[in-house]
Design an enzyme around this catalytic site. Structure first.
Site, PDB file in Angstrom:
ATOM      1  N   LYS A   1       0.817  -1.225   0.000  1.00 19.01           N
ATOM      2  CA  LYS A   1       0.000   0.000   0.000  1.00 19.01           C
ATOM      3  C   LYS A   1       0.844   1.265   0.000  1.00 19.01           C
ATOM      4  O   LYS A   1       0.461   2.273  -0.588  1.00 19.01           O
ATOM      5  CB  LYS A   1      -0.965   0.015   1.180  1.00 19.01           C
ATOM      6  CG  LYS A   1      -0.257  -0.023   2.509  1.00 19.01           C
ATOM      7  CD  LYS A   1      -1.151  -0.408   3.638  1.00 19.01           C
ATOM      8  CE  LYS A   1      -0.342  -0.836   4.819  1.00 19.01           C
ATOM      9  NZ  LYS A   1       0.412  -2.073   4.676  1.00 19.01           N
TER      10      LYS A   1
ATOM     11  N   LYS B   1      -4.199   3.474   2.716  1.00 18.94           N
ATOM     12  CA  LYS B   1      -5.285   2.606   2.229  1.00 18.94           C
ATOM     13  C   LYS B   1      -6.428   3.452   1.668  1.00 18.94           C
ATOM     14  O   LYS B   1      -7.052   3.094   0.659  1.00 18.94           O
ATOM     15  CB  LYS B   1      -5.774   1.704   3.357  1.00 18.94           C
ATOM     16  CG  LYS B   1      -4.712   0.691   3.803  1.00 18.94           C
ATOM     17  CD  LYS B   1      -5.106   0.004   5.099  1.00 18.94           C
ATOM     18  CE  LYS B   1      -4.036  -0.982   5.552  1.00 18.94           C
ATOM     19  NZ  LYS B   1      -4.203  -1.429   6.943  1.00 18.94           N
TER      20      LYS B   1
HETATM   21  N1  HSE Z   1      -0.582  -2.833  10.280  1.00 11.36           N
HETATM   22  C1  HSE Z   1      -1.834  -2.894   9.606  1.00 11.36           C
HETATM   23  C2  HSE Z   1      -2.953  -2.973  10.618  1.00 11.36           C
HETATM   24  C3  HSE Z   1      -1.968  -4.058   8.667  1.00 11.36           C
HETATM   25  O1  HSE Z   1      -2.715  -2.967  11.821  1.00 11.36           O
HETATM   26  O2  HSE Z   1      -4.095  -2.999  10.191  1.00 11.36           O
HETATM   27  C4  HSE Z   1      -1.218  -3.848   7.407  1.00 11.36           C
HETATM   28  O3  HSE Z   1      -1.670  -2.708   6.760  1.00 11.36           O
END
Ligand code: HSE
Length: 432
Positions: free
Chosen positions: A106, A206
């Site tokens: 991402k 995201k």
């Molecule tokens: N570290 C992210 C989370 C997952 O805690 O949702 C990977 O994007």
């Protein structure tokens, strides 16, 4: 039986999960898709990791990504090393070499999509990235394929499991942010270096990908207003509950006639909103389209097998497409993305707010604060003070009607300078 060869680059948690699941579920995938997906090679910079891979005799094990990218028998390169520069090099080299690409990256896509998507299109190759947003939840495919007939009006949700776990622990166990973070780290949910997650940047990356696909607009990471959860205190979570709200880190994107609204920040959310019930590491995304109305997708946002599930879904789709429908079909036309639409500045947007003032408990304090709010066009909806400590500091809670963020900032700057205000005012936006 058609065969498609895959090279996996990066054998960390996700990469090894993909490798193992492709072996364990090989027969099931073959029966369903009518294609045999063969891992022709794996690559990791750490030679010790390569040794841990149980392997067939003919499996290529290498520390040099070029060995897979240049292998003429490999059809699909799966990039799972993360990070930006090296991953970008691998993906562009693969696309320039006629390989389809699957990635979960991402960070790279949110920053470099302008270079990567056109390169894939120019070469008639697939770039698929379902696992880059919300792990196992099929949100990219939903937007690109299932909802392709919709004008998407808004996308919002809990896109980060680490912060949702922390906020859940704070709410349910009364822990401080620091203690909840430590527990998340001990359980392997939060990274040792958790900044990307707790600062809200992971959610913002995201949100860029979802907005790009959902709205078909030219969007950059810097277009997203971002606040993390480090300042949230257990008392704010308790106070919010008293008024029937939860506090969640929401990523919110709205396509409005006057501009795009893109923001990530802690949000008070009515307990009746389904997102309020999303606990722990789970993720959930609401999509509102003109045809579908509201649709909610829920599931695991991270982890070895949930993320591998999405990566394998992408590999299988490419395998089917190139086996049965020819190489030149693309499922999404990134070229149509038009001129950049106006991005609304956060100061121009209006919200109801939860405010917590720390003030000396004495006559005239509320009058002073409410007159500054009124002078800035902010109307009070509710006031609450449940402690009485004459002459000492107490929290005074206020809910406001909708007010402009810019006006709220001006009011808070003035209020924080009042002699009887003992600490910085806490302001959390309410999402209705
Ligand atoms: N570290 C992210 C989370 C997952 O805690 O949702 C990977 O994007």
């Amino acid at each position: 039986m058609k065969k498609v060869n895959v090279g996996i680059i990066g054998l960390g948690t996700i990469g090894s999960g993909v490798y193992e699941a492709l072996l364990d579920n090989a027969e099931l995938i073959r029966q369903r898709s009518n294609v045999s997906i063969i891992v022709k090679g794996v690559c990791d910079k750490n030679k010790k990791v390569l040794k841990t891979i149980s392997s067939r005799k003919d499996l290529i094990k290498t520390s040099n990504a070029a060995d897979l990218i240049n292998d003429s028998e490999i059809d699909v390169i799966v990039e799972l090393i993360g990070g930006i520069e090296r991953a970008k090099h691998i993906i562009t080299a693969a696309l320039n070499n006629g390989k389809h690409v699957v990635t979960a990256n991402k960070a790279l896509l949110s920053e470099c999509w302008r270079e990567i998507f056109p390169l894939a299109e120019k070469n008639n190759l697939f770039i698929k990235f379902e696992a880059s947003v919300c792990g196992a939840i099929p949100i990219i495919r939903t937007l690109q394929e299932c909802f392709v007939g919709n004008k998407i009006e808004r996308i919002y949700g809990i896109l980060n499991g680490t912060t949702n776990f922390i906020l859940t622990e704070m709410k349910e166990k009364g822990y401080s942010f620091r203690k909840a973070l430590k527990i998340a780290q001990e359980k392997g949910i939060a990274e040792k270096k958790p900044e990307l997650d707790i600062s809200g940047k992971d959610s913002a990356q995201k949100l860029v990908i979802l907005s790009l696909i959902g709205f078909g607009q030219d969007i950059s990471l810097s277009d997203v207003y971002v606040e993390g959860i480090t300042e949230i205190e257990p008392q704010d979570i308790r106070n919010a509950s008293l008024w029937g709200y939860s506090i969640k880190l929401l990523a919110i994107a709205k396509d409005r006639p006057d501009g795009l609204e893109l923001r990530v920040h802690p949000t008070l959310l009515k307990s009746s909103n389904l997102l309020s019930d999303v606990r722990g590491e789970d993720n959930a995304v609401f999509v509102r389209g003109d045809l579908v109305g509201d649709s909610l997708l829920f599931g695991k946002g991270a982890g070895k097998t949930p993320t591998a599930s999405s990566v394998i879904g992408d590999i299988a789709e490419i395998a089917q497409q190139i086996s049965f429908r020819g190489k030149h079909i693309v499922t999404y036309n990134y070229n149509y993305i038009p001129e950049k639409k106006k991005i609304s500045r956060i100061e121009e947007l209006s919200f109801s707010f939860y405010l917590r003032f720390s003030v000396i408990d004495k006559p005239g304090v509320l009058a002073g604060i409410s007159s500054i709010l009124a002078e800035n066009n902010i109307s009070i909806a509710n006031v609450f003070q449940n402690e009485r400590k004459e002459g000492k500091a107490v929290p005074v809670l206020v809910l406001t009607h909708k007010a402009k963020e810019g006006d709220m900032r001006k009011a808070i700057t003035r209020i924080n300078k009042l002699s009887y205000v003992t600490d910085k005012t806490v302001a959390i936006r309410i999402e209705s």
